[in-house]
Scaffold this motif. Structure first.
Motif: not given
Lengths: 338, 225
Positions: B166, B104, B213-216, B106, B211, B170, A225, A223, B168, B219, B221
């Motif tokens: 676990g 949950e 998360v483009r634009g944000v 987990d 990882h 910013h 943004l 995903i 993101v 992360m 993991k």
């Protein structure tokens, strides 16, 4: 059937009949009154005379009376019904915001008041019933929480091949219940008219995408943004807008195949779009999903329709809209420009 | 790590405690706030799992009043109310995190681990995420037995990401943590540091853990468990 129902047509017919009967009676009177006098005249002179007499004493009075009466009556009728027509247009326009709607009685003619008042009473009772129904749904959802929690915890202990499958079912049930609770909450808020705050759509999108990303990445999808230079703002409730965006992202994840990408785009204008790699949702199917909670082939088995219906409700509460652009594979939250 | 589960539904409390125990936490259970206070008098807990509605009071109020006078371990609030407002009140009251029931195990375990990785929570000489270890005092990292050579800024970044593993992190948070106000942050500075860290992780055979998360943000993991 329509003849019988149309008041103005019945009036026209009645007035026409009165005109005819009046003409006939006047004619009879003229003939009766003049028949002796004309007997001595020759036929041609008598005809001319009779014609003039009839024009003067029959056609003229009938025309002088009937034309203004007809015009006036039709006008009065039209004016009397105009507030009803306006009310009908208002009722038509209010679609999606029915809660709390009442017909404005101030312009209604006295004769129509009993009817419109009765309709308003009915609307009030329907509102009340809907509120009770929703409160009941919220209660049920709330009460289901504990047994469902116990169930999923017990499943967690179960070391059996079927446990994973059952866990997924419980998770789907849980999502459905969350959605029901959210729905009840939105309506409660709409009634409470909680003051709105100035909200940056980029901030909301960034938070929601960040929170959703771990699960999406774990599921083998990505995903991202995309925000422009402009930072669009809207007036609204942050949690509700977040919930709407979350639902759209969940929907996008559902239709995007493994390895696919989901894009959240802020702008242009006061809007957030979610682009998926699914087949795209045609507008009429979105309407079906939203209005009747009906599920399209687009969706799967865990309450996608309800999810989008909730998005629509949240957008309606913000005087915005939920739109679809099937060519770009996007669902769009469009807020009013501030 | 020792946890206190405060939950009035006995069966639920037992199941939550059992689930957490199977994930290597030590768990005590209290069915009321009074019982919780007794338990906290007798032992030191690393974190609290707190239910909102308890027979002798509201979890939120209890947490607020206790935070005033006592040193309190981080708390995760469990709320059965899916209501939007309640979540926010819970966080304001000093809960460090919240989960909406039904939880949950987990997820709960992951949130507790994340809480315990936060700075200022007891003494944590080494942060651990899967095969990755970060020594906070020496500012060194290793993957299994293999040392990872990091610059100061790379080490700061890896620590930050590991503490929030676990979730993101910013970009704005990374900027604030890595660069002082006077330090101009060029748009590519963070990306460059990230890609260097990623390469070093891959050299140490930790692949696919970092990882974007483009634009944000980014992360880290744990791919193992």
């Amino acid at each position: 059937m329509t003849d019988r129902r149309s008041v103005s047509r019945r009036l026209k017919r009645g007035l026409g009949l009165i005109g005819l009967v009046g003409t006939f009676l006047l004619l009879a009177a003229v003939v009766f009154f003049y028949s002796f006098t004309f007997a001595h005249l020759d036929a041609q002179a008598a005809m001319a005379r009779a014609s003039r007499e009839m024009l003067e004493h029959v056609a003229l009075p009938v025309a002088i009376l009937m034309i203004p009466v007809t015009v006036l009556v039709l006008r009065v009728i039209r004016q009397a019904f105009r507030p009803l027509e306006e009310a009908a247009a208002e009722i038509e326009a209010v679609q999606g915001h029915e809660r709390g709607f009442r017909i404005d009685n101030s312009q209604m003619p006295t004769e129509a008041l009993p009817f419109t008042s009765a309709v308003n009473d009915l609307l009030a009772r329907l509102d009340e019933a809907a509120k009770r129904q929703e409160a009941f749904a919220a209660d049920v959802a709330h009460e289901l929480g504990t047994p469902l929690a116990l169930l999923s915890l017990e499943l967690d202990r179960l070391e059996h091949d079927d446990a994973e499958r059952l866990k997924k079912d419980v998770a789907a049930m849980r999502r459905l219940i969350d959605q029901l609770m959210l729905l009840a909450q939105i309506d409660a808020d709409a009634v409470a008219q909680i003051p709105l705050a100035q909200i940056s759509l980029s901030d909301v999108a960034s938070d929601v995408v960040g929170a959703a990303a771990p699960a999406i990445i774990a599921g083998g999808k990505t995903i991202e943004l995309v925000t422009g230079i402009h930072a669009p703002v809207t007036r609204g409730r942050r949690e509700a807008i977040s919930a709407a965006l979350r639902n759209l992202i969940e929907n996008a994840v559902r239709v995007t195949p493994a390895g696919g990408a989901i894009q959240v785009l802020v702008g242009p204008g006061a809007s957030i779009s979610v682009r998926d790699e699914g087949p795209g949702l045609p507008p009429d199917r979105l309407r079906n999903l939203v209005q009747r909670h009906r599920r399209a082939d687009h969706a799967s088995k865990d309450g996608a329709g309800l999810g989008l219906a909730i998005v629509e409700r949240i957008m309606a509460a913000h005087e915005g809209t939920l739109e679809t652009d099937p060519d770009r594979h996007e669902l769009i939250l469009r807020f009013p420009e501030p | 790590m020792r946890l206190l589960v405060i939950e009035d539904n006995a069966r639920m409390a037992a199941l939550v405690a059992d689930g957490l125990q199977r994930r290597n936490f030590v768990c005590d259970v209290a069915h009321s706030l009074t019982a919780a206070e007794d338990a906290m008098g007798g032992a030191t807990y690393d974190a609290i799992v707190l239910d909102l509605g308890l027979p002798d009071g509201d979890g939120t109020d209890w947490l607020t009043s206790r935070r005033k006078y006592h040193e309190m371990p981080p708390a995760i609030m469990l709320t059965a109310r899916g209501a939007l407002e309640d979540r926010i009140t819970g966080l304001d009251a000093g809960a460090d995190d919240y989960l909406v029931k039904p939880v949950e195990i987990d997820e709960l375990a992951a949130r507790i681990r994340a809480l315990l990785r936060r700075p200022g929570v007891r003494i944590q000489p080494v942060i651990e995420v899967g095969r990755l270890y970060f020594d906070v005092a020496n500012r060194t990292a290793r993957a299994g037995d293999q040392e990872i050579d990091l610059s100061r800024r790379e080490a700061d970044l890896l620590e930050l990401l590991m503490r929030h593993a676990g979730t993101v992190v910013h970009r704005a948070v990374i900027e604030n943590a890595l660069y002082s106000f006077s330090d101009p942050v060029t748009p590519n500075a963070i990306e460059a540091t990230i890609s260097r860290v990623r390469r070093k992780l891959e050299d140490a055979h930790v692949t696919g853990a970092l990882h974007t998360v483009r634009g944000v943000g980014y992360m880290l993991k744990d791919n193992g468990a």
